[in-house]
Write a protein that holds these residues in place. Structure first.
Motif, PDB file in Angstrom:
ATOM      1  N   LEU A 120      -5.859  -2.658   5.581  1.00 13.51           N
ATOM      2  CA  LEU A 120      -5.449  -4.036   5.866  1.00 13.51           C
ATOM      3  C   LEU A 120      -6.148  -4.780   4.848  1.00 13.51           C
ATOM      4  O   LEU A 120      -5.434  -5.968   4.495  1.00 13.51           O
ATOM      5  CB  LEU A 120      -6.261  -4.420   7.261  1.00 13.51           C
ATOM      6  N   GLU A 144       4.259  -4.379   4.575  1.00 19.14           N
ATOM      7  CA  GLU A 144       3.952  -5.605   4.254  1.00 19.14           C
ATOM      8  C   GLU A 144       2.772  -6.146   5.016  1.00 19.14           C
ATOM      9  O   GLU A 144       3.158  -6.128   6.264  1.00 19.14           O
ATOM     10  CB  GLU A 144       5.070  -6.809   4.078  1.00 19.14           C
ATOM     11  N   VAL A 145       1.569  -6.624   4.554  1.00 20.83           N
ATOM     12  CA  VAL A 145       0.586  -6.998   5.223  1.00 20.83           C
ATOM     13  C   VAL A 145       0.127  -8.470   4.881  1.00 20.83           C
ATOM     14  O   VAL A 145       0.060  -8.714   3.864  1.00 20.83           O
ATOM     15  CB  VAL A 145      -0.618  -6.008   4.958  1.00 20.83           C
ATOM     16  N   ASN A 146      -0.005  -9.287   6.030  1.00 20.91           N
ATOM     17  CA  ASN A 146      -0.588 -10.790   5.854  1.00 20.91           C
ATOM     18  C   ASN A 146      -1.787 -11.098   6.645  1.00 20.91           C
ATOM     19  O   ASN A 146      -1.574 -10.478   7.819  1.00 20.91           O
ATOM     20  CB  ASN A 146       0.839 -11.903   5.923  1.00 20.91           C
ATOM     21  N   GLU A 147      -2.592 -11.580   6.175  1.00 26.49           N
ATOM     22  CA  GLU A 147      -3.977 -11.945   6.927  1.00 26.49           C
ATOM     23  C   GLU A 147      -4.178 -13.412   7.067  1.00 26.49           C
ATOM     24  O   GLU A 147      -3.646 -14.320   6.164  1.00 26.49           O
ATOM     25  CB  GLU A 147      -4.950 -11.371   6.152  1.00 26.49           C
ATOM     26  N   HIS A 189       0.806  -1.173  -0.207  1.00 25.68           N
ATOM     27  CA  HIS A 189       0.088   0.153   0.106  1.00 25.68           C
ATOM     28  C   HIS A 189       0.729   1.250  -0.061  1.00 25.68           C
ATOM     29  O   HIS A 189       2.005   1.271   0.824  1.00 25.68           O
ATOM     30  CB  HIS A 189      -0.925   0.084   1.260  1.00 25.68           C
ATOM     31  N   ARG A 249       7.824  -5.516  13.715  1.00 21.20           N
ATOM     32  CA  ARG A 249       6.623  -6.277  13.239  1.00 21.20           C
ATOM     33  C   ARG A 249       5.622  -6.394  14.251  1.00 21.20           C
ATOM     34  O   ARG A 249       5.828  -6.474  15.430  1.00 21.20           O
ATOM     35  CB  ARG A 249       7.132  -7.820  13.009  1.00 21.20           C
ATOM     36  N   TYR A 280      -3.787 -10.093  11.441  1.00 12.74           N
ATOM     37  CA  TYR A 280      -2.723  -9.386  10.376  1.00 12.74           C
ATOM     38  C   TYR A 280      -1.418  -9.379  10.770  1.00 12.74           C
ATOM     39  O   TYR A 280      -1.088  -8.864  12.322  1.00 12.74           O
ATOM     40  CB  TYR A 280      -3.236  -8.142  10.079  1.00 12.74           C
ATOM     41  N   HIS A 281      -0.479  -9.745  10.000  1.00 10.72           N
ATOM     42  CA  HIS A 281       0.837  -9.585  10.380  1.00 10.72           C
ATOM     43  C   HIS A 281       1.421  -8.347   9.539  1.00 10.72           C
ATOM     44  O   HIS A 281       1.261  -8.122   8.378  1.00 10.72           O
ATOM     45  CB  HIS A 281       1.805 -10.725  10.093  1.00 10.72           C
ATOM     46  N   LEU A 282       2.022  -7.216  10.304  1.00  7.49           N
ATOM     47  CA  LEU A 282       2.428  -6.205   9.763  1.00  7.49           C
ATOM     48  C   LEU A 282       4.054  -6.074   9.843  1.00  7.49           C
ATOM     49  O   LEU A 282       4.470  -6.143  10.926  1.00  7.49           O
ATOM     50  CB  LEU A 282       1.983  -4.668  10.409  1.00  7.49           C
TER      51      LEU A 282
END
Length: 856
Positions: free
Chosen positions: A545, A28-31, A19, A565, A579-581
């Motif tokens: 997100l 970096e975003v992981n859901e 984004h 993180r 969510y992992h940021l």
């Protein structure tokens, strides 16, 4: 997607979501979705890379890369006699080993791991675990308590009781320590008693063990160093206890009927106990130990019905933890014993608290003078017992509820000298949009929500590695408000001295990168966004997100708050979402020049915390200089960053002293004033009209100031019920004597007999003088009785009416009387008219004679 062998694949929605947030940089975003909401999350391993998540439905998930990828490992926890996986009841982490943990199941099946959950071994004990406490230094030692099987089996005639066991081989074998146990804990490392087992237990060990829902006469406090073979009693009727930082506290029953208790304190490992001495002799219903980390005790006391509902007084002790003085009255307390009182973890001696500001009788109305008073108010709820801290508590979920538009009397205060002086929070001048905040200066402060309202709003918060940074949710005004439209998010980067409005609305927040990163999410409404700042709130950036909104429960990072993180978790419907940021993807370089702070080429600056009162910037008698990243430096500190800290002592000021027993301060004042609460003992020689000198100040425990201001003794009036002094007795005797004489004179003067006696005294010497009969030759007028020869016209025309005597200025013709003295002319111009005595009678007058003439 990588899944370890033997694990059931988890439905993961990993979405690499770059984004655009600032200058083209990406987060970096992981859901990932779980079966239900997250109920607990913990980090393991020396590098904190392994993360375990427990859900509301009892499933267990594991990540080995700080939350980037996840695996459901519940199937690994399967009982040998059943293929049904265990439902996880709790996760317990070892203090002695970062890779050792226990997973307690709901059906009496429990598992241990020594490699952060990679492999598991079943615990050889089938009963349901009530409490499990690892040893602080020995990885294989642990204490475990459970209720007997007969407690859950109907028809079992064996007594139901709470039993305490010890294992020295990580659950392979257990030995019974004691039965009918209430509470237990390992000993204190500061006194080298870490292998000692403290516990409270019922004296009578037979029959059904009652639940300790109220203070009991049958519970005693004891310890064992032989693991139950020899039990040493310490305090009779000691119901609850706590071991912390060299102190041992025991709440002992005082009166079973009124349910009052006394607090016993030991600072020498239980060798001797002393009763805590509070400044007032009032009921004590329960205690909460707030803090003992800085060489003294911060104690919250619930005084029951003698104070308003859901509040208690905060007291601070001397270094022995015995003599307490009042620090803050009416501190807000929840029904479970949680108090809105917190230490700023990154600084020394700085505390924040919420209190109910009740006006005192006689106050002028200024809210600054209302801190010491208490208004009588009936308690709204029943007294509660304090819950013992025997392990890590799961953070409860925040579930926003509708709030009524009402204003409470709760206010937020801060102390920079360990509770010696309390001040209101300074409000920001403008809001987050740059608009001036309209507020009446005399009633304008910042107020923040505390832990008792955590289900609605995030409480004020700090971490040890984010030096000077604090955050909270609340409002600016005279009181704390609870409406969502009045609640905003605030930040301080100077230890609470000044504040800014970080964002409109209530957010949940977390710090990372030693305070270099602040990450927030909406805590009230469902959201698809996260907000962050890399310059300590100077500017904020938001990013998406995902497309579907979630209801955020929390924002967390590893316990040290040094990572970049973060994990944001919440719910979307019935499913749990996490969510992992990864902020490392922003590409920020590492900061440079830590040892050349304040120079132009360095990314760092030096900062000294202050209470804003003096120019020397000292707290607790010392000037502490921290090195921190400049607010405008676009770089990260890095996980291995070590912060340089320098200390030097300062000259003493009045702020370095707290009030002694019998004295107290108002909010915003440094003067200790005498409070006549009976806590200050008067000397035996004290008399009611006298005074004595007493110490009003004592140095704050842990304060290292040198020289400077020195307190002097202050004059204190002796109690009103003291004995009378010699001078007072003499004065009182004289007054009594005069009173007796006056009474005698009044009695004598009102007696006819006495008046006759006193009226004829002295006439005996004139016994030979012959007197004419009174009234035989009565004069015609009053002027005839005088015997003076006046002109007939004068007597008839100028002396006809007695009141005219006072207004006489002389007759028209006075030639024949120039050589005579005239008494009327020589009289004063305003001589009052003399009336006749009420009892006088003119002898010889007939009843119809005119007696209206005044007698001279």
């Amino acid at each position: 997607m990588w899944v370890p062998d033997g694990a059931i694949p988890l439905m993961l929605l990993f979405m690499q979501m770059p984004h655009l947030i600032a200058a083209g940089k990406k987060v970096e975003v992981n859901e990932v979705t779980f079966d239900s909401a997250v109920s607990d999350i913990q980090w393991f391993g020396k590098d904190q890379r392994t993360v375990l998540v427990q859900t509301n439905k009892g499933r267990l998930y594991r990540s080995t890369d700080r939350g980037f990828k996840w695996t459901d490992i519940t199937e690994r926890l399967t009982a040998a006699s059943s293929e049904t996986p265990v439902l996880v009841d709790q996760i317990v982490r070892s203090q002695a080993s970062p890779t050792t943990l226990l997973v307690a199941g709901t059906a009496g099946t429990h598992f241990l791991s020594t490699d952060s959950g990679e492999t598991w071994r079943r615990l050889r004990h089938k009963a349901r675990i009530h409490t499990f406490v690892f040893h602080k230094n020995r990885p294989k030692w642990a204490l475990m308590s459970m209720w007997a099987d007969s407690c859950e089996k109907k028809g079992d005639e064996r007594p139901c009781n709470h039993m305490l066991y010890l294992t020295k081989d990580l659950g392979r074998t257990f030995a019974l320590v004691s039965s009918y146990v209430v509470q237990f804990s390992w000993g204190d490392q500061m006194h080298k008693q870490e292998d000692r087992i403290y516990f409270t237990h019922f004296r009578k060990k037979e029959g059904e063990q009652p639940k300790l829902h109220m203070w009991s006469e049958g519970v005693d406090f004891a310890y064992t160093e032989t693991f139950g073979k020899r039990v040493v009693p310490l305090v009779r009727q000691g119901n609850k206890f706590m071991v912390t930082n060299g102190y041992l506290f025991v709440a002992t029953l005082k009166d079973a009927v009124s349910q009052t208790v006394n607090l016993m304190v030991s600072s020498n490992g239980g060798n001797a106990f002393s009763a805590a001495k509070l400044p007032q002799d009032i009921d004590e219903r329960s205690y909460t130990i707030l803090d003992t980390s800085e060489g003294s005790v911060m104690l919250h006391v619930n005084h029951g019905s003698r104070e308003p509902a859901n509040v208690g007084n905060v007291y601070i002790s001397d270094k022995e933890g015995v003599h307490f003085t009042l620090s803050l009255p009416n501190n807000v307390r929840g029904s479970n014993g949680n108090c809105e009182f917190d230490k700023i973890l990154s600084l020394e001696g700085v505390y924040m608290a919420n209190f109910k500001d009740f006006p005192r009788t006689g106050d002028s109305g200024s809210s600054k003078d209302s801190i010491l008073g208490k208004r009588a108010e009936a308690a709204a709820n029943a007294d509660d017992l304090e819950r013992a801290a025997t392990g890590t508590e799961v953070e409860r979920r925040r579930q926003p509820r509708a709030k009524s538009k009402e204003e409470s009397v709760i206010r937020t205060v801060i102390s920079f000298d360990k509770g010696g002086v309390w001040s209101y929070l300074k409000p920001p001048k403008v809001d987050s949009l740059g608009k001036k905040i309209e507020c009446i200066p005399e009633r304008c402060w910042l107020h923040l929500h505390g832990i008792t309202n955590f289900q609605n709003y995030a409480p004020f918060y700090s971490t040890e590695n984010a030096v000077g940074i604090l955050m909270g949710t609340g409002n600016v005004g005279p009181y704390l408000r609870f409406e969502p439209d009045q609640t905003n998010t605030y930040l301080s980067r100077d230890g609470g001295l000044t504040w800014i409005e970080a964002h409109k609305g209530a957010y949940i927040y977390e710090f990372g990168d030693h305070g270099g990163l602040v990450v927030m999410a909406d805590d009230i409404r469902k959201t698809t966004q996260v907000v962050f700042s890399w310059n300590e709130g100077q500017s904020w950036y938001d990013f998406q997100l995902g497309r579907a909104p979630i209801e955020v429960d929390n924002v967390v990072t590893e316990p040290n708050a040094t990572s970049t993180r973060f994990l944001v978790y919440g719910t979307r419907g019935d499913a749990g979402v996490l969510y992992h940021l990864n902020f490392e993807a922003l590409g920020q370089p590492l900061c440079k020049g830590v040892w050349a702070a304040d120079s132009v080429s360095s990314d760092y600056e030096t900062w000294m915390p202050s209470d804003g009162r003096g120019t020397e910037k000292c707290l607790l008698g010392r000037q502490v200089t921290y090195t921190r990243r400049k607010q405008t430096s676009e770089c990260f500190n890095g996980e291995t960053f070590e912060r340089p800290v320098q200390r030097k002592n300062c000259a003493c000021t009045q702020e370095n002293f707290e009030c002694e027993m019998g004295f107290a301060r108002k909010v915003g004042s440094v003067d200790c004033k005498f409070v006549d609460d009976g806590s200050l003992p008067a000397p035996l020689r004290c008399t009611s009209s006298d005074f004595f000198y007493a110490d009003a100040y004592r140095k704050v425990s842990g304060d290292s100031c040198e020289g400077g201001w020195e307190p002097s003794k202050v004059a204190v009036p002796c109690p009103a019920n003291s004995r009378l002094s010699t001078g007072a007795v003499s004065v009182l005797g004289t007054i009594c004597l005069i009173g007796v004489i006056m009474i005698f004179v009044v009695v004598v003067s009102s007696s006819d007999r006495c008046k006759g006696v006193f009226a004829n005294i002295g006439f005996e010497s004139f016994s030979n003088v012959k007197y004419a009969t009174i009234g035989a030759q009565l004069p015609e007028t009053a002027m005839d009785s005088v015997g003076a020869t006046f002109d007939t016209d004068f007597a008839a025309e100028e002396f006809g009416d007695a009141p005219q005597l006072m207004a006489y200025t002389g007759p028209a013709d006075t030639s024949s009387h120039d050589d005579l003295p005239r008494g009327i002319d020589t009289a004063a111009p305003h001589v009052p008219r003399l009336q006749k005595p009420p009892e006088a009678r003119r002898v010889g007058l007939e009843p119809d004679d005119d007696d209206s003439t005044d007698l001279l």
